[in-house]
Scaffold this motif. Sequence first.
Motif, PDB file in Angstrom:
ATOM      1  N   ALA A  72      39.685  -0.577 -24.752  1.00  0.00           N
ATOM      2  CA  ALA A  72      40.016   0.479 -25.713  1.00  0.00           C
ATOM      3  C   ALA A  72      39.285   0.269 -27.029  1.00  0.00           C
ATOM      4  O   ALA A  72      39.116  -0.863 -27.496  1.00  0.00           O
ATOM      5  CB  ALA A  72      41.519   0.520 -25.949  1.00  0.00           C
ATOM      6  N   VAL A  73      38.849   1.375 -27.609  1.00  0.00           N
ATOM      7  CA  VAL A  73      38.190   1.369 -28.911  1.00  0.00           C
ATOM      8  C   VAL A  73      39.080   2.118 -29.898  1.00  0.00           C
ATOM      9  O   VAL A  73      39.484   3.252 -29.621  1.00  0.00           O
ATOM     10  CB  VAL A  73      36.808   2.051 -28.822  1.00  0.00           C
ATOM     11  N   PRO A  74      39.419   1.539 -31.035  1.00  0.00           N
ATOM     12  CA  PRO A  74      40.240   2.255 -32.021  1.00  0.00           C
ATOM     13  C   PRO A  74      39.583   3.563 -32.438  1.00  0.00           C
ATOM     14  O   PRO A  74      38.365   3.654 -32.584  1.00  0.00           O
ATOM     15  CB  PRO A  74      40.303   1.271 -33.203  1.00  0.00           C
ATOM     16  N   GLY A  75      40.410   4.588 -32.620  1.00  0.00           N
ATOM     17  CA  GLY A  75      39.915   5.869 -33.063  1.00  0.00           C
ATOM     18  C   GLY A  75      39.442   6.773 -31.945  1.00  0.00           C
ATOM     19  O   GLY A  75      38.863   7.828 -32.204  1.00  0.00           O
ATOM     20  N   MET A  76      39.694   6.374 -30.697  1.00  0.00           N
ATOM     21  CA  MET A  76      39.282   7.194 -29.552  1.00  0.00           C
ATOM     22  C   MET A  76      40.409   7.250 -28.523  1.00  0.00           C
ATOM     23  O   MET A  76      40.201   7.012 -27.329  1.00  0.00           O
ATOM     24  CB  MET A  76      38.003   6.634 -28.923  1.00  0.00           C
ATOM     25  N   ILE A  77      41.604   7.541 -28.985  1.00  0.00           N
ATOM     26  CA  ILE A  77      42.786   7.498 -28.117  1.00  0.00           C
ATOM     27  C   ILE A  77      42.637   8.426 -26.920  1.00  0.00           C
ATOM     28  O   ILE A  77      42.849   8.019 -25.774  1.00  0.00           O
ATOM     29  CB  ILE A  77      44.053   7.868 -28.925  1.00  0.00           C
ATOM     30  N   ALA A  78      42.282   9.676 -27.174  1.00  0.00           N
ATOM     31  CA  ALA A  78      42.189  10.645 -26.080  1.00  0.00           C
ATOM     32  C   ALA A  78      41.062  10.291 -25.120  1.00  0.00           C
ATOM     33  O   ALA A  78      41.222  10.377 -23.894  1.00  0.00           O
ATOM     34  CB  ALA A  78      41.969  12.047 -26.650  1.00  0.00           C
ATOM     35  N   TYR A  79      39.925   9.886 -25.652  1.00  0.00           N
ATOM     36  CA  TYR A  79      38.782   9.534 -24.804  1.00  0.00           C
ATOM     37  C   TYR A  79      39.122   8.329 -23.935  1.00  0.00           C
ATOM     38  O   TYR A  79      38.852   8.325 -22.724  1.00  0.00           O
ATOM     39  CB  TYR A  79      37.567   9.238 -25.680  1.00  0.00           C
ATOM     40  N   ASN A  80      39.730   7.294 -24.543  1.00  0.00           N
ATOM     41  CA  ASN A  80      40.136   6.119 -23.772  1.00  0.00           C
ATOM     42  C   ASN A  80      41.072   6.508 -22.626  1.00  0.00           C
ATOM     43  O   ASN A  80      40.908   6.057 -21.486  1.00  0.00           O
ATOM     44  CB  ASN A  80      40.859   5.109 -24.678  1.00  0.00           C
ATOM     45  N   ALA A  81      42.051   7.335 -22.942  1.00  0.00           N
ATOM     46  CA  ALA A  81      43.022   7.757 -21.929  1.00  0.00           C
ATOM     47  C   ALA A  81      42.356   8.559 -20.827  1.00  0.00           C
ATOM     48  O   ALA A  81      42.656   8.389 -19.637  1.00  0.00           O
ATOM     49  CB  ALA A  81      44.143   8.566 -22.577  1.00  0.00           C
ATOM     50  N   SER A  82      41.433   9.450 -21.209  1.00  0.00           N
ATOM     51  CA  SER A  82      40.786  10.301 -20.207  1.00  0.00           C
ATOM     52  C   SER A  82      39.921   9.488 -19.259  1.00  0.00           C
ATOM     53  O   SER A  82      39.869   9.764 -18.058  1.00  0.00           O
ATOM     54  CB  SER A  82      39.956  11.393 -20.893  1.00  0.00           C
TER      55      SER A  82
END
Length: 256
Positions: free
Chosen positions: A154-164
């Motif tokens: 996980a990269v901070p600031g990319m919650i939706a992208y990480n989840a997708s």
Amino acid sequence: MAAASLDLPERVIVTGGTSGIGRACAELFAAAGCGVGIISRSQQRADAVAAELAATSSGTVFVAAADVADETGMQAAIDQLAGELGGVDALIVSAGIAGETGALLGTATVDGFRQVMETNVVGAFIAVNCALPYLTESPDGSIVLLGSDSGFVAVPGMIAYNASKGAIVQLTRALATEAWERRGIRVNSVAPSIVDTPMARHDLGDELMDDPPFPLQSPQDVAWSVAYLSSRQARAVNGTTLLSDFGFAGRSSFPA
């Protein structure tokens, strides 16, 4: 090694095929003499890319315009391309968005999260659903989804992208189990680390991308992984996500 060294599918559809990884995939398959169908949200952009590929490759290129999250539009686009190609042997799902890059928990919006999931996950499912009847008719049907190492770290600031992208890893397994056992279609995905694409440059900036403090791969690097997974040489590979991140996800947290 030339693309012709791989036993590639003859008829390929690529979503997001006008930019970044999708375009690199379209270029590789077209250069190998495959029939390629490109789906893009912009008909004008798709036409321009098709003209460029036609001038530089031996493959036949067709285009259609659709938003991957629009089931009706995608069905029409895939039906059109399947008719022009004479069928579909491989589907490459490359269309995707990064979303609200830099938006941390508490500032990331529900609408932004939903948009990323609609494009990256629901859009992938729609593409597969729409192409399924044609892939079933192919003797070597194959699907390759484009994921990311963000599906594993996980990269901070990319919650939706990480989840997708985490969802793409499991979607690959779920689709592979059903598609192979019931229809003889293989489903795999590729999960690269940072790739030098227009989307990455937009999010990270040209200065960082031109002199990155991290290993950077090209869209062509990823296209080769996609080509292998869609080839007949990979006929025993199914339900796998190929993590191509220079080994960073395998590192220990121990400071040695």
